[in-house]
Design a protein around this motif. Structure first.
Motif, PDB file in Angstrom:
ATOM      1  N   MET A 224       0.847  -1.202   0.000  1.00 15.13           N
ATOM      2  CA  MET A 224       0.000   0.000   0.000  1.00 15.13           C
ATOM      3  C   MET A 224       0.877   1.245   0.000  1.00 15.13           C
ATOM      4  SD  MET A 224      -1.062  -0.517   3.940  1.00 15.13           S
ATOM      5  CE  MET A 224      -0.775  -2.282   3.677  1.00 15.13           C
ATOM      6  N   ASN A 225       0.304   2.343  -0.398  1.00 10.81           N
ATOM      7  CA  ASN A 225       0.958   3.644  -0.312  1.00 10.81           C
ATOM      8  C   ASN A 225       0.253   4.464   0.756  1.00 10.81           C
ATOM      9  OD1 ASN A 225       2.629   2.957  -2.477  1.00 10.81           O
ATOM     10  ND2 ASN A 225       1.205   3.817  -3.976  1.00 10.81           N
ATOM     11  N   VAL A 226       1.031   5.291   1.456  1.00  6.08           N
ATOM     12  CA  VAL A 226       0.433   6.099   2.518  1.00  6.08           C
ATOM     13  C   VAL A 226       1.180   7.426   2.638  1.00  6.08           C
ATOM     14  CG1 VAL A 226       1.857   5.001   4.307  1.00  6.08           C
ATOM     15  CG2 VAL A 226      -0.264   6.138   4.950  1.00  6.08           C
ATOM     16  N   GLU A 227       0.429   8.481   2.834  1.00  6.12           N
ATOM     17  CA  GLU A 227       1.031   9.773   3.083  1.00  6.12           C
ATOM     18  C   GLU A 227       1.715   9.740   4.445  1.00  6.12           C
ATOM     19  OE1 GLU A 227      -0.270  14.419   2.255  1.00  6.12           O
ATOM     20  OE2 GLU A 227      -1.803  12.851   2.517  1.00  6.12           O
ATOM     21  N   LYS A 228       2.898  10.326   4.559  1.00 12.79           N
ATOM     22  CA  LYS A 228       3.699  10.194   5.785  1.00 12.79           C
ATOM     23  C   LYS A 228       2.987  10.735   7.024  1.00 12.79           C
ATOM     24  CE  LYS A 228       8.269   9.915   3.675  1.00 12.79           C
ATOM     25  NZ  LYS A 228       9.606  10.543   3.514  1.00 12.79           N
ATOM     26  N   VAL A 229       2.105  11.682   6.850  1.00 14.52           N
ATOM     27  CA  VAL A 229       1.378  12.212   8.011  1.00 14.52           C
ATOM     28  C   VAL A 229       0.434  11.149   8.607  1.00 14.52           C
ATOM     29  CG1 VAL A 229       1.484  14.614   7.277  1.00 14.52           C
ATOM     30  CG2 VAL A 229      -0.430  13.183   6.518  1.00 14.52           C
ATOM     31  N   ASN A 230       0.086  10.140   7.788  1.00 17.26           N
ATOM     32  CA  ASN A 230      -0.797   9.059   8.259  1.00 17.26           C
ATOM     33  C   ASN A 230      -0.035   7.774   8.579  1.00 17.26           C
ATOM     34  OD1 ASN A 230      -3.189  10.612   7.868  1.00 17.26           O
ATOM     35  ND2 ASN A 230      -3.108  10.162   5.678  1.00 17.26           N
ATOM     36  N   LEU A 231       1.299   7.806   8.464  1.00 20.12           N
ATOM     37  CA  LEU A 231       2.102   6.592   8.581  1.00 20.12           C
ATOM     38  C   LEU A 231       1.923   5.900   9.927  1.00 20.12           C
ATOM     39  CD1 LEU A 231       4.086   4.899   6.959  1.00 20.12           C
ATOM     40  CD2 LEU A 231       5.957   6.283   7.902  1.00 20.12           C
ATOM     41  N   SER A 250       8.784   8.407  -4.892  1.00 19.91           N
ATOM     42  CA  SER A 250       9.341   9.575  -5.590  1.00 19.91           C
ATOM     43  C   SER A 250       8.758  10.873  -5.037  1.00 19.91           C
ATOM     44  CB  SER A 250       9.079   9.463  -7.095  1.00 19.91           C
ATOM     45  OG  SER A 250       7.693   9.331  -7.347  1.00 19.91           O
ATOM     46  N   GLN A 251       7.510  10.787  -4.567  1.00 15.16           N
ATOM     47  CA  GLN A 251       6.926  11.925  -3.867  1.00 15.16           C
ATOM     48  C   GLN A 251       7.381  11.844  -2.412  1.00 15.16           C
ATOM     49  OE1 GLN A 251       2.778  10.939  -5.544  1.00 15.16           O
ATOM     50  NE2 GLN A 251       2.649  13.153  -5.174  1.00 15.16           N
ATOM     51  N   LYS A 252       8.192  12.791  -1.984  1.00 17.28           N
ATOM     52  CA  LYS A 252       8.869  12.666  -0.687  1.00 17.28           C
ATOM     53  C   LYS A 252       7.914  12.645   0.503  1.00 17.28           C
ATOM     54  CE  LYS A 252       9.822  17.643  -0.267  1.00 17.28           C
ATOM     55  NZ  LYS A 252      10.885  18.659  -0.073  1.00 17.28           N
ATOM     56  N   ASP A 253       6.693  13.090   0.310  1.00 19.66           N
ATOM     57  CA  ASP A 253       5.730  13.089   1.414  1.00 19.66           C
ATOM     58  C   ASP A 253       4.965  11.764   1.522  1.00 19.66           C
ATOM     59  OD1 ASP A 253       6.402  15.683   2.082  1.00 19.66           O
ATOM     60  OD2 ASP A 253       4.867  16.565   0.770  1.00 19.66           O
ATOM     61  N   TRP A 254       5.312  10.788   0.646  1.00 18.64           N
ATOM     62  CA  TRP A 254       4.611   9.504   0.633  1.00 18.64           C
ATOM     63  C   TRP A 254       5.590   8.351   0.852  1.00 18.64           C
ATOM     64  CZ3 TRP A 254      -0.661   8.385  -0.425  1.00 18.64           C
ATOM     65  CH2 TRP A 254      -1.459   9.530  -0.610  1.00 18.64           C
ATOM     66  N   ALA A 255       5.054   7.238   1.358  1.00 19.38           N
ATOM     67  CA  ALA A 255       5.867   6.035   1.575  1.00 19.38           C
ATOM     68  C   ALA A 255       5.079   4.812   1.106  1.00 19.38           C
ATOM     69  CB  ALA A 255       6.243   5.879   3.043  1.00 19.38           C
ATOM     70  N   ALA A 256       5.810   3.757   0.764  1.00 17.80           N
ATOM     71  CA  ALA A 256       5.198   2.469   0.406  1.00 17.80           C
ATOM     72  C   ALA A 256       5.432   1.494   1.551  1.00 17.80           C
ATOM     73  CB  ALA A 256       5.807   1.931  -0.885  1.00 17.80           C
ATOM     74  N   ILE A 257       4.406   0.731   1.865  1.00 15.05           N
ATOM     75  CA  ILE A 257       4.495  -0.260   2.950  1.00 15.05           C
ATOM     76  C   ILE A 257       4.209  -1.638   2.383  1.00 15.05           C
ATOM     77  CG2 ILE A 257       3.546  -1.015   5.173  1.00 15.05           C
ATOM     78  CD1 ILE A 257       2.688   1.850   5.686  1.00 15.05           C
ATOM     79  N   GLU A 258       4.985  -2.616   2.821  1.00 13.27           N
ATOM     80  CA  GLU A 258       4.752  -4.005   2.420  1.00 13.27           C
ATOM     81  C   GLU A 258       4.866  -4.891   3.651  1.00 13.27           C
ATOM     82  OE1 GLU A 258       6.057  -7.215  -1.047  1.00 13.27           O
ATOM     83  OE2 GLU A 258       7.109  -5.288  -0.845  1.00 13.27           O
ATOM     84  N   THR A 259       3.922  -5.849   3.787  1.00  7.89           N
ATOM     85  CA  THR A 259       3.928  -6.733   4.948  1.00  7.89           C
ATOM     86  C   THR A 259       3.281  -8.070   4.595  1.00  7.89           C
ATOM     87  OG1 THR A 259       3.383  -6.844   7.321  1.00  7.89           O
ATOM     88  CG2 THR A 259       1.685  -5.997   5.854  1.00  7.89           C
TER      89      THR A 259
END
Length: 291
Positions: A224-231, A250-259
């Protein structure tokens, strides 16, 4: 070319074993008219045998290794090496049991009450050893099948039968007196074969892949992708084998999570993740999970 002689169990374990091998990356082709399966690995020479006799042929060296139950290793008194327990069920603690059972209205309450009685079972030697351990002198006869019916109709006084939940015994109006032994599926090897470097390496590779396939049962991957403020909110919802993998986008305010999580929890978890701000949620199946 060197070959590893592998025994595959015919009968109740057959379908589950073929499925596990397939998830591990091996295709096995079976014919109803042949005990010689075909596998898509030129280094493996497979043979289909009843689990009851597998350990004898492995001990003798006719097979280098095989899959059978601990109960049949004990029944045959085979001197083999156990390389791995292969628990096909989802719950790793589940073992099948061989239990001593009598009719619901029987006067037998404990193992001691079976003195001088007749017991039918397929697991003759283990049952005799159990009786000897408890200082009970009773007659044990081999049963070719329909064992519950024999005690229900009075042909014998008790049976030692394999059970997982006990439902079949209750359906035949039988009562469990005690557990004779517990068993689980095992990957066993001939002791001489396990000292051969090439064969040992091949067997270890097989065990690693099979255990990985079993570990992946009922597990799925989530991305999933998530905005860092919601991480933090999203991570608080995620169970994981260890910690989820977090990658920069690539958008520095976003992160990808894998689990990796249990499949049974996904239907409740995904709506919660979406509500916490996760986007682009992907669920995918797993073939192997190597710890």
């Amino acid at each position: 070319m060197k070959k590893l002689k592998l025994g595959l169990p015919k009968g109740s374990l057959q379908d589950a074993t073929v499925k596990v091998f397939e998830k591990a990356g091996f295709k096995i082709y079976l014919s109803s008219r042949s005990y010689i399966p075909v596998i898509d690995d030129a280094e493996i020479d497979p043979m289909l045998l009843r689990a009851q006799e597998m350990s004898r042929y492995v001990e003798e060296g006719a097979l280098d290794c095989g899959i059978t139950g601990y109960d049949w290793v004990e029944e045959n008194g085979s001197k083999v090496e156990t390389l791995a327990d292969l628990v096909y069920a989802k719950q790793s603690s589940v073992k099948v049991r061989w239990v001593l059972a009598v009719p619901e209205d029987s006067s037998v309450k404990t193992i001691k009450d079976l003195k001088g009685k007749r017991i039918a079972t397929e697991l003759v030697n283990v049952t005799k050893n159990y009786l000897k351990k408890n200082n009970v002198n009773a007659e044990v006869e081999f049963s070719w099948g329909a064992t519950e019916v024999k005690v229900a109709t009075g042909l014998v006084d008790a049976v030692v039968e394999l059970t997982e939940t006990g439902s079949s015994l209750r359906a035949h109006k039988l009562r469990i007196v005690s557990t004779v032994c517990e068993s689980m599926t095992q990957f066993i090897a001939n002791k001489k074969a396990s000292q051969d470097p090439w064969k040992k390496q091949k067997m270890d590779q097989l065990v690693t892949l099979l255990k990985g396939a079993i570990a992946a049962n009922n597990m799925v991957g989530l991305k999933m992708n998530v905005e860092k403020v919601n991480l933090k909110k999203v991570l608080a919802l995620l169970p994981s084998l260890k910690n989820p993998t977090i990658s920069e986008l690539s958008q520095k305010d976003w992160a990808a999570i894998e689990t990796v999580i249990d499949e049974s929890s996904v239907r409740n978890l995904i709506p919660q993740l979406k509500g916490a701000g996760a986007q682009g949620i992907i669920e995918y199946p797993l073939n192997k999970l190597i710890y």
